[in-house]
Design an enzyme around this catalytic site. Structure first.
Site, PDB file in Angstrom:
ATOM      1  CB  SER A 175       8.559  29.853 -93.789  1.00  0.00           C
ATOM      2  OG  SER A 175       9.496  29.852 -92.778  1.00  0.00           O
ATOM      3  CG  ASP A 281      13.495  23.422 -92.703  1.00  0.00           C
ATOM      4  OD1 ASP A 281      14.070  24.128 -91.854  1.00  0.00           O
ATOM      5  OD2 ASP A 281      12.363  23.689 -93.147  1.00  0.00           O
ATOM      6  CG  HIS A 311      13.339  27.109 -94.037  1.00  0.00           C
ATOM      7  ND1 HIS A 311      12.283  26.408 -93.500  1.00  0.00           N
ATOM      8  CD2 HIS A 311      12.944  28.402 -94.061  1.00  0.00           C
ATOM      9  CE1 HIS A 311      11.305  27.242 -93.202  1.00  0.00           C
ATOM     10  NE2 HIS A 311      11.677  28.466 -93.550  1.00  0.00           N
TER      11      HIS A 311
END
Length: 339
Positions: A175, A281, A311
C-alpha cells in the site's frame, strides 16, 4: 495505506474527551483525527507488540535504531540458516498517516515471510504524515538504505549483518509502503554506482501500491467495498490530503507516477519489479495501468492478481481464502527473489 480494518469488535475508539485544539478538520473514523491547530490523534486499532516471537516461527527478531534524531527505527527478522541471506527492506502500509513496524499484523506476516522465503527482513518505522508530509517518508527510506550501506562498509559485524548478502537487496512494501519502496527505488536508481557500493539493489516488490490521481479509474468509481473495507475512495482521498504537501494535487508524481508532466518511466532507472494486486481492491485498475506503463517503457515488470480478496488481505483478513492467497503471494515473492 490502509493497513487497517475498522472492526467494531476491537472496541477501540478515539477519546471522546473535550479537546482544546479547535474543530476536527480531517478524520478517518476510528483511525485518525486532525484538529484545527494541527494536533493529531491516532487510535491503536491494531495492537503494537514487542519483537519477540514464539519458537515455531523459526525466526529471530530484534529492533534497531536507524536515526535517533528522527526516531526512525526498524524491526529485523532473521530466519534460522547456515549461510548468508538476501535482505528485504520493507515499508508498512497505513496511507502514510497510520501504522507501525510494531503492529501485530505486520509482525506475524513478516516473520512468516522471512521464514518461508529464506531472507532477512528489515521492517522500517518511518515518519508519518500529516506531521511529516511527503517526501519525509521517502527521505527516511533513503536514509535507511544508506544506514545499511554503512553496516556493510563497517564489515558486517552486527548479529544480523554477518548473515546478510549485501549484494542482494530488495525494496518492498504494501500500500503506502509500496509507494515508498517505488519512490526510494527511483532515488537509488539515480545514484552513481559508487554511491551505493557495496550494496546491489536487485528489485522491488510492490504489494497493492497506493497510487492515485485526479481522474478516477473504473475500479475506484465502481468497485463496491464492504463497510469494514481497509480502503474506500473516501479514505484514500483523505490520506492523500493529509500526506501530500499543501497545495499539491493527486496528479503530483508522488501520487500519480503516470500523470502528465511526470518524468516518463522510460527515463528512470528502475529495478526489476514485481507487483501484487487484489481483484477486489479499488486500486486494482490503477495498479494494472502502472504495470502496463512499466512494460511499455521497457522495464522488467511482472504482476500477480489475487482473486477473491481485497486491499491488505495478507495482513488483515484471516478467512481461508485470504490465507490461501497469502500463501500464494509468499510463493510468488520467493520465486521472484530466487530468479
Amino acid at each position: 495505506m490502509a493497513a487497517i480494518t475498522l472492526d467494531p469488535s476491537l472496541s477501540l475508539q478515539i477519546s471522546s474527551e473535550v479537546h482544546h485544539h479547535g474543530d476536527v478538520v480531517e478524520e478517518i473514523d476510528g483511525l485518525i483525527r486532525v484538529f484545527e491547530d494541527g494536533h493529531v490523534e491516532r487510535t491503536q486499532i491494531v495492537p503494537c507488540v514487542g519483537s519477540s516471537l514464539t519458537p515455531e516461527f523459526g525466526v529471530t527478531s530484534r529492533d534497531v535504531v536507524i536515526d535517533k534524531f528522527t526516531n526512525v527505527w526498524a524491526r529485523l527478522y532473521m530466519p534460522r540458516c547456515q549461510g548468508k541471506l538476501p535482505l528485504i527492506v520493507y515499508f508498512h502500509g497505513g496511507g502514510f498517516c497510520v501504522g507501525s513496524a510494531a503492529w501485530s499484523c505486520y509482525h506475524e506476516f513478516l516473520a512468516k515471510l522471512a521464514a518461508s522465503v529464506g531472507c532477512l527482513i528489515m521492517s522500517v518505522n518511518y515518519s508519518l504524515a500529516p506531521e511529516n508530509p511527503l517526501p519525509a517518508a521517502y527521505e527516511d527510506g533513503f536514509r535507511v538504505i544508506m544506514w545499511v550501506r554503512q553496516q556493510a562498509l563497517g564489515g558486517g559485524n552486527e548479529w544480523w549483518s554477518k548473515q546478510c548478502y549485501f549484494n542482494r537487496i530488495y525494496l518492498a512494501g504494501d500500500s503506502a509502503g509500496a509507494n515508498i519502496a517505488h519512490n526510494v527505488a527511483i532515488k537509488l536508481g539515480s545514484c552513481q554506482p559508487m554511491g551505493l557500493m557495496p550494496l546491489t539493489i536487485m528489485g522491488t516488490i510492490l504489494i497493492q501500491p497506493f497510487f492515485g490521481g485526479e481522474a478516477r479509474t473504473n475500479s475506484e468509481k465502481y468497485m463496491a467495498q464492504p463497510p469494514r473495507s481497509a480502503l474506500s475512495l473516501v479514505v484514500s482521498d483523505t490520506y492523500w490530503r493529509l500526506a501530500l504537501p499543501s497545495g499539491v494535487s493527486r496528479d503530483h508524481p508522488w501520487c500519480n507516477p503516470l500523470a502528465k508532466g511526470s518524468i516518463g518511466l522510460e527515463d528512470l532507472t528502475l529495478f526489476p519489479t514485481m507487483v501484487c494486486l487484489s481483484d477486489m481492491d479499488i486500486l486494482r485498475d490503477r495498479n494494472l495501468e502502472f504495470c502496463a506503463a512499466m512494460a511499455k517503457a521497457g522495464k522488467k515488470v511482472e504482476y500477480k492478481v489475487y482473486e477473491g480478496v481485497g486491499h491488505a488481505f495478507q495482513i488483515l483478513n484471516k478467512s481461508q481464502v485470504s490465507q490461501n492467497q497469502t500463501n500464494e503471494m509468499i510463493s510468488h515473492i520467493r520465486a521472484f527473489i530466487s530468479s
